[in-house]
Design a protein around this motif. Sequence first.
Motif, PDB file in Angstrom:
ATOM      1  N   GLY A   1      18.422  64.461  85.660  1.00 16.77           N
ATOM      2  CA  GLY A   1      18.687  63.090  85.285  1.00 16.77           C
ATOM      3  C   GLY A   1      17.614  62.482  84.408  1.00 16.77           C
ATOM      4  O   GLY A   1      17.579  61.273  84.216  1.00 16.77           O
ATOM      5  N   VAL A   2      16.721  63.320  83.870  1.00 13.56           N
ATOM      6  CA  VAL A   2      15.653  62.832  82.999  1.00 13.56           C
ATOM      7  C   VAL A   2      15.875  63.387  81.597  1.00 13.56           C
ATOM      8  O   VAL A   2      16.228  64.550  81.425  1.00 13.56           O
ATOM      9  N   LEU A   3      15.674  62.542  80.606  1.00 15.47           N
ATOM     10  CA  LEU A   3      15.867  62.938  79.215  1.00 15.47           C
ATOM     11  C   LEU A   3      14.555  63.438  78.639  1.00 15.47           C
ATOM     12  O   LEU A   3      13.563  62.712  78.596  1.00 15.47           O
ATOM     13  N   LEU A   4      14.533  64.686  78.206  1.00 18.81           N
ATOM     14  CA  LEU A   4      13.327  65.296  77.651  1.00 18.81           C
ATOM     15  C   LEU A   4      12.998  64.664  76.299  1.00 18.81           C
ATOM     16  O   LEU A   4      13.802  64.699  75.377  1.00 18.81           O
ATOM     17  N   ARG A   5      11.762  64.126  76.182  1.00 13.75           N
ATOM     18  CA  ARG A   5      11.366  63.450  74.947  1.00 13.75           C
ATOM     19  C   ARG A   5       9.980  63.885  74.465  1.00 13.75           C
ATOM     20  O   ARG A   5       9.396  63.227  73.603  1.00 13.75           O
ATOM     21  N   ARG A   6       9.463  64.950  74.983  1.00 15.64           N
ATOM     22  CA  ARG A   6       8.101  65.351  74.623  1.00 15.64           C
ATOM     23  C   ARG A   6       8.110  66.654  73.835  1.00 15.64           C
ATOM     24  O   ARG A   6       9.137  67.322  73.738  1.00 15.64           O
ATOM     25  N   GLY A   7       6.945  67.029  73.321  1.00  8.04           N
ATOM     26  CA  GLY A   7       6.816  68.291  72.609  1.00  8.04           C
ATOM     27  C   GLY A   7       7.743  68.383  71.408  1.00  8.04           C
ATOM     28  O   GLY A   7       7.839  67.449  70.604  1.00  8.04           O
ATOM     29  N   PHE A   8       8.423  69.510  71.271  1.00  7.04           N
ATOM     30  CA  PHE A   8       9.358  69.686  70.161  1.00  7.04           C
ATOM     31  C   PHE A   8      10.431  68.614  70.166  1.00  7.04           C
ATOM     32  O   PHE A   8      10.873  68.151  69.111  1.00  7.04           O
ATOM     33  N   TRP A   9      10.848  68.214  71.365  1.00 12.07           N
ATOM     34  CA  TRP A   9      11.949  67.255  71.495  1.00 12.07           C
ATOM     35  C   TRP A   9      11.503  65.827  71.251  1.00 12.07           C
ATOM     36  O   TRP A   9      12.333  64.909  71.257  1.00 12.07           O
ATOM     37  N   GLY A  10      10.216  65.632  71.040  1.00 13.58           N
ATOM     38  CA  GLY A  10       9.724  64.333  70.607  1.00 13.58           C
ATOM     39  C   GLY A  10       9.618  64.251  69.096  1.00 13.58           C
ATOM     40  O   GLY A  10       9.505  63.164  68.524  1.00 13.58           O
ATOM     41  N   MET A  11       9.644  65.406  68.427  1.00 18.43           N
ATOM     42  CA  MET A  11       9.586  65.443  66.969  1.00 18.43           C
ATOM     43  C   MET A  11      10.967  65.332  66.339  1.00 18.43           C
ATOM     44  O   MET A  11      11.131  64.853  65.224  1.00 18.43           O
ATOM     45  N   SER A  12      11.976  65.819  67.057  1.00 14.64           N
ATOM     46  CA  SER A  12      13.339  65.828  66.534  1.00 14.64           C
ATOM     47  C   SER A  12      14.304  65.890  67.709  1.00 14.64           C
ATOM     48  O   SER A  12      13.981  66.426  68.759  1.00 14.64           O
ATOM     49  N   ARG A  13      15.511  65.334  67.520  1.00 14.42           N
ATOM     50  CA  ARG A  13      16.509  65.407  68.585  1.00 14.42           C
ATOM     51  C   ARG A  13      17.148  66.793  68.655  1.00 14.42           C
ATOM     52  O   ARG A  13      17.763  67.138  69.661  1.00 14.42           O
ATOM     53  N   HIS A  14      17.012  67.570  67.592  1.00 13.05           N
ATOM     54  CA  HIS A  14      17.584  68.926  67.563  1.00 13.05           C
ATOM     55  C   HIS A  14      16.586  69.885  66.912  1.00 13.05           C
ATOM     56  O   HIS A  14      16.894  70.510  65.883  1.00 13.05           O
ATOM     57  N   PRO A  15      15.402  70.056  67.499  1.00 11.99           N
ATOM     58  CA  PRO A  15      14.380  70.924  66.882  1.00 11.99           C
ATOM     59  C   PRO A  15      14.781  72.390  66.856  1.00 11.99           C
ATOM     60  O   PRO A  15      14.366  73.129  65.956  1.00 11.99           O
ATOM     61  N   ASN A  16      15.590  72.819  67.836  1.00 12.13           N
ATOM     62  CA  ASN A  16      16.037  74.220  67.840  1.00 12.13           C
ATOM     63  C   ASN A  16      16.985  74.484  66.672  1.00 12.13           C
ATOM     64  O   ASN A  16      16.935  75.546  66.039  1.00 12.13           O
ATOM     65  N   TYR A  17      17.850  73.522  66.356  1.00  8.68           N
ATOM     66  CA  TYR A  17      18.750  73.675  65.219  1.00  8.68           C
ATOM     67  C   TYR A  17      17.953  73.705  63.909  1.00  8.68           C
ATOM     68  O   TYR A  17      18.270  74.464  62.990  1.00  8.68           O
ATOM     69  N   PHE A  18      16.939  72.865  63.824  1.00  6.70           N
ATOM     70  CA  PHE A  18      16.091  72.857  62.637  1.00  6.70           C
ATOM     71  C   PHE A  18      15.419  74.219  62.455  1.00  6.70           C
ATOM     72  O   PHE A  18      15.370  74.757  61.349  1.00  6.70           O
ATOM     73  N   GLY A  19      14.902  74.784  63.537  1.00  5.94           N
ATOM     74  CA  GLY A  19      14.276  76.093  63.465  1.00  5.94           C
ATOM     75  C   GLY A  19      15.254  77.170  63.042  1.00  5.94           C
ATOM     76  O   GLY A  19      14.917  78.053  62.234  1.00  5.94           O
ATOM     77  N   ASP A  20      16.472  77.122  63.560  1.00  2.00           N
ATOM     78  CA  ASP A  20      17.489  78.105  63.193  1.00  2.00           C
ATOM     79  C   ASP A  20      17.800  78.012  61.709  1.00  2.00           C
ATOM     80  O   ASP A  20      17.927  79.033  61.019  1.00  2.00           O
ATOM     81  N   PHE A  21      17.909  76.789  61.201  1.00  2.00           N
ATOM     82  CA  PHE A  21      18.165  76.591  59.771  1.00  2.00           C
ATOM     83  C   PHE A  21      17.056  77.211  58.925  1.00  2.00           C
ATOM     84  O   PHE A  21      17.329  77.874  57.915  1.00  2.00           O
TER      85      PHE A  21
END
Length: 257
Positions: free
Chosen positions: A162-182
């Motif tokens: 019930g907690v929204l992750l907002r730190r680390g990679f997920w604080g830099m972008s809402r979809h950092p994994n998609y950015f990395g894949d691109f």
Amino acid sequence: MSLTYWLLIGNTGVFILLGVLAALRTGDTKWPFAWGFFSFLPATVIIGLEGTGDVWRKQMVVVLVLVYVVRMLYTLLVWFNATGASKLKDTTPKAAILSLPLVLVPVFCWVYTLPFFAAVDRVGPFGLADGAALAVYALGTLFHLGADYQKWQFKQDPANRGVLLRRGFWGMSRHPNYFGDFLIYVSFAIVGLWHWGLVSPLANLVQYFADAIPKNEKQSRQRHGAAWEDYAAHTPIFLPLGRGGSEDTAVPASRDS
């Protein structure tokens, strides 16, 4: 038509069949995605076998794809519940799950491999393009693997339910994994040095912005409510331009995730 194309057609047919059979048996999105990614590797090897360029460059391309595919299969099979694909299981009709291999496998075998048709014919010593491709590939892997691992690790702690992750990679972008894949597909286009090779990363980008990101954003907004709205207001959607944050900045969601 050359042997390469016949082999690619055969490879495509085999993996479509495996994906459809897996979807029929499990009713899950995991295996259609897994077989789709897996098909990428033999398709790359097939293209490399007919290439007339330097052997070391062909080997480099195959190794890059091998590392990518192994990593993605591990993510899908071990960290599946922390991936965007897992969210599709309960919201995707069975017919659509069965059709996933019909889309995923041809894209991996024919669209994402486009840069390699040129890369395997290149000759010459290791140059600027090769170095740039490796650098972009490494950066893309850092964001893609790092973000997925962080999300998986976050979900292992019951206190984060019930907690929204907002730190680390997920604080830099809402979809950092998609950015990395691109970025990884950009690196493939760089090593190919062929204008048609740009279709590969562009197709990847279109897939994310036309399908994966809108679906993910809609589900997250429904799940997290005001917490998501606050997160979206302060965090870029794709490019990692946010400043990140600490674990203490995580915002409780309106209901469990």
